[in-house]
Design an enzyme around this catalytic site. Structure first.
Site, PDB file in Angstrom:
ATOM      1  CB  ALA A  52      78.453 135.466 -36.189  1.00  0.00           C
ATOM      2  CG  HIS A 111      76.614 130.414 -30.442  1.00  0.00           C
ATOM      3  ND1 HIS A 111      76.422 128.798 -30.024  1.00  0.00           N
ATOM      4  CD2 HIS A 111      76.987 129.737 -32.028  1.00  0.00           C
ATOM      5  CE1 HIS A 111      76.713 128.059 -31.093  1.00  0.00           C
ATOM      6  NE2 HIS A 111      77.250 128.807 -32.136  1.00  0.00           N
ATOM      7  CD  GLU A 137      79.174 127.423 -38.723  1.00  0.00           C
ATOM      8  OE1 GLU A 137      79.851 127.629 -38.632  1.00  0.00           O
ATOM      9  OE2 GLU A 137      78.646 126.521 -37.393  1.00  0.00           O
ATOM     10  CD1 TRP A 150      79.448 123.377 -35.245  1.00  0.00           C
ATOM     11  CD2 TRP A 150      81.488 122.225 -36.588  1.00  0.00           C
ATOM     12  NE1 TRP A 150      80.459 124.480 -35.757  1.00  0.00           N
ATOM     13  CE2 TRP A 150      81.758 123.485 -36.786  1.00  0.00           C
ATOM     14  CE3 TRP A 150      81.276 121.543 -38.101  1.00  0.00           C
ATOM     15  CZ2 TRP A 150      81.935 124.077 -37.907  1.00  0.00           C
ATOM     16  CZ3 TRP A 150      82.107 122.106 -38.317  1.00  0.00           C
ATOM     17  CH2 TRP A 150      82.765 123.378 -38.701  1.00  0.00           C
ATOM     18  CG  HIS A 151      75.553 125.932 -35.577  1.00  0.00           C
ATOM     19  ND1 HIS A 151      76.633 127.112 -34.629  1.00  0.00           N
ATOM     20  CD2 HIS A 151      74.019 125.957 -35.658  1.00  0.00           C
ATOM     21  CE1 HIS A 151      74.863 128.140 -34.942  1.00  0.00           C
ATOM     22  NE2 HIS A 151      74.454 128.037 -34.766  1.00  0.00           N
TER      23      HIS A 151
HETATM   24 ZN   LIG Z   1      77.732 127.070 -33.933  1.00  0.00          ZN
END
Ligand SMILES: [Zn+2]
Length: 428
Positions: A328, A335, A394, A396-397
Site C-alpha cells: 500500500a 495497517h 488476502e 490472512w488480513h
Molecule cells: Zn495486511
C-alpha cells in the site's frame, strides 16, 4: 535539549552502581532469585537472557527490556534520546536484518533502571489462598482478564501484572462461547479451583514514561472510529496515530515448532495492535485453538514512516509494478490504523506464512473466516473483491470493526467500501 539529555545519561551512568545494588537487595526469599544482576548495558542482558522469556518495548524516551534468567525475571529500562528513539521506530520489521539492526541500536544503551520482577510474583501460598475465591474477587483485586480462555476445562488466562497465570474455575454448568460472550462477566460468579503460574504477562514491559498516555479501561473510551476507511482514496485521518491506543503483543510459539531465520521474527517481534482489537483477537485465537487451529500475529500496526521504508525496499527488490500491486502507498495502508492484523498459521508443527501457501490452505482459512464476525473482524480483501478494494485476495488480513458492524458486513457479503457506501473506482 540535547545537552540536557546527555547530562541525564551521564548522571544515570554515575548512579548505575547504586541502582544495580538496590536491585539485588529487594529479593523475596520465597522464590529462588539471583542475588544481583551485573549488567550495565542492554547488550549484556541480551547475552544472558533466556531466549523464550524476552519481551521488549520502545517508548518515546525509553527502551524497556524484560527477560528471565534462572527463575528470576528482570525489567531493565534505558533512556532514549530523540535520535535513538526515532532510529528504533524507523526500523522495518519486514527487514530481514531487523533483529541485527535493532540489536546494534539497543545493545550499547546504558541501563538506567533495574527491577527484579519476582517481587511482584505471587508465591505458591498466595496462589493457593485464591482457591475458593470468585472471579469477582480477583477482578476487584487488580487481576485482568481478556487474554483468552479454554471453555472445555474452564481455564482462563489472566494477568496480575506483570505475570500471567492460568486460572481454572469451577463451572456449575459448562459455559458456551455465545455471540455476546463476555469473559469478565462470565467469570465473576465462578469459584477458583486452581491458579498456575505461566510466566511474563502482556503488560510486563508497561512502564510509566514522561510520554505515556493515561490508560483508559473503558472499552468505548478509545476515541477512535472503528469504521474508519483507509484505502487508496482515503488516507489515514490526521492525528489518528496520536489518538489510537496501541498495546504491545507477542506470539506464543507452540512447543515443538522450529523457527528458522525467515520466521524467527514471529517469536521475537513485539506487535502493536489497537487495544480492543487485540482483546478480540486473543479471544478468537483461543476459540480457534480449542479446535486445533493455531493462528499467530504476523503483521499488525505499521507507522506511515515504516510503510515508506517497506515501499522503497520492495521497489528495489521487485520493481515498481510488483510493489504497486502488493504494498500500500504510505498513508493508505490499513495497517496504519492499528485495527488490521495479518496472521499466519501453524500446520503439522510448521509455520505457514508464505502468501501463496496460505492461499492454498483453504480449509483452515475457511474455519477461521467463519468465526471472524463474532469477534468483530472482517475479511478485508475477499476473493473477487479487487475491483472494489484494489487488492487481491488476502485470506490472512483481518480488520477489526466491532461485532455489530462485522456481523452486518458478513451478513450482507460486502466489502467495507460497499458497506460504507464509499465505492469509487479502485486505482489499479
Ligand atoms: Zn495486511
Amino acid at each position: 535539549m540535547r545537552t540536557k539529555q546527555l547530562f541525564a545519561l551521564l548522571l544515570a551512568a554515575v548512579c548505575l552502581c547504586a541502582v544495580l545494588a538496590a536491585c539485588g537487595n529487594r529479593n523475596t526469599p520465597t522464590t529462588p532469585v539471583a542475588d544481583s544482576l551485573n549488567v550495565t548495558t542492554i547488550g549484556e542482558a541480551m547475552e544472558i537472557a533466556e531466549e523464550d522469556t524476552v519481551q521488549f518495548s520502545t517508548y518515546e524516551n525509553a527502551f524497556v527490556y524484560v527477560f528471565g534468567k534462572d527463575g528470576t525475571y528482570w525489567r531493565l529500562t534505558a533512556d532514549l534520546t530523540d535520535e535513538q528513539s526515532e532510529a528504533l521506530w524507523a526500523l522495518d520489521v519486514f527487514d530481514e536484518e531487523y533483529d541485527a539492526k535493532q540489536k546494534e541500536l539497543v545493545a550499547p544503551l546504558a541501563v538506567t533502571k533495574c527491577e527484579n520482577l519476582n517481587e511482584m510474583k505471587l508465591t505458591d501460598e498466595e496462589l493457593n489462598a485464591l482457591v475458593g475465591k470468585t472471579g469477582e474477587d480477583l477482578l476487584n483485586d487488580g487481576w485482568t482478564s481478556g487474554m483468552g480462555y479454554n471453555l472445555d476445562d474452564m481455564a482462563f488466562f489472566m494477568e496480575k501484572a506483570p505475570f500471567a497465570y492460568t486460572v481454572t474455575f469451577e463451572a456449575k454448568e459448562k459455559l458456551e462461547n455465545t455471540d455476546d460472550f463476555d469473559e469478565q462477566e462470565a467469570i465473576r460468579p465462578l469459584k477458583v479451583v486452581s491458579v498456575k503460574f505461566d510466566g511474563l504477562g502482556n503488560s510486563a514491559t508497561d512502564i510509566q514514561t514522561d510520554d505515556a498516555e493515561p490508560v483508559e479501561d473503558d472499552m468505548e473510551g478509545s476515541g477512535i472510529d472503528y469504521l474508519v476507511l483507509v484505502n487508496k482514496e482515503h488516507l489515514l485521518p490526521d492525528g489518528w496515530e496520536d489518538t489510537v491506543e496501541l498495546v504491545d503483543a507477542q506470539n506464543t510459539i507452540p512447543e515443538g515448532v522450529e523457527l528458522n531465520k525467515d520466521n524467527e521474527y514471529l517469536a521475537t517481534d513485539v506487535f502493536r495492535v489497537e487495544k480492543n482489537a487485540l482483546e478480540a483477537f486473543r479471544a478468537l485465537q483461543a476459540d480457534l485453538e480449542a479446535e486445533g487451529i493455531v493462528m499467530l500475529l504476523d503483521s499488525t500496526y505499521r507507522s506511515v514512516a515504516r510503510q515508506e521504508e517497506l515501499w522503497s525496499e520492495f521497489e528495489q527488490k521487485h520493481g515498481l509494478e510488483y510493489t504497486q500491486n502488493t504494498v500500500a502507498v504510505p498513508g493508505t495502508s490499513e495497517h496504519h490504523t492499528g485495527l488490521a492484523i495479518d496472521v499466519c498459521i501453524v500446520k503439522d508443527g510448521k509455520i505457514i506464512n508464505d502468501n501463496n501457501e496460505m492461499i492454498a490452505e483453504r480449509d483452515i482459512f475457511a474455519k477461521i473466516h467463519a468465526k471472524l464476525a463474532d469477534y468483530g473482524f472482517i475479511l478485508r480483501f475477499p476473493e473477487d473483491g479487487k475491483e472494489i478494494t484494489g487488492f487481491d485476495y488476502e485470506p490472512w488480513h483481518f480488520r477489526y470493526v466491532g461485532v455489530d458492524a462485522a456481523r452486518e458486513i458478513a451478513a450482507q457479503g460486502v466489502t467495507l467500501e460497499e458497506y460504507l457506501g464509499a465505492v469509487t473506482e479502485a486505482a489499479s
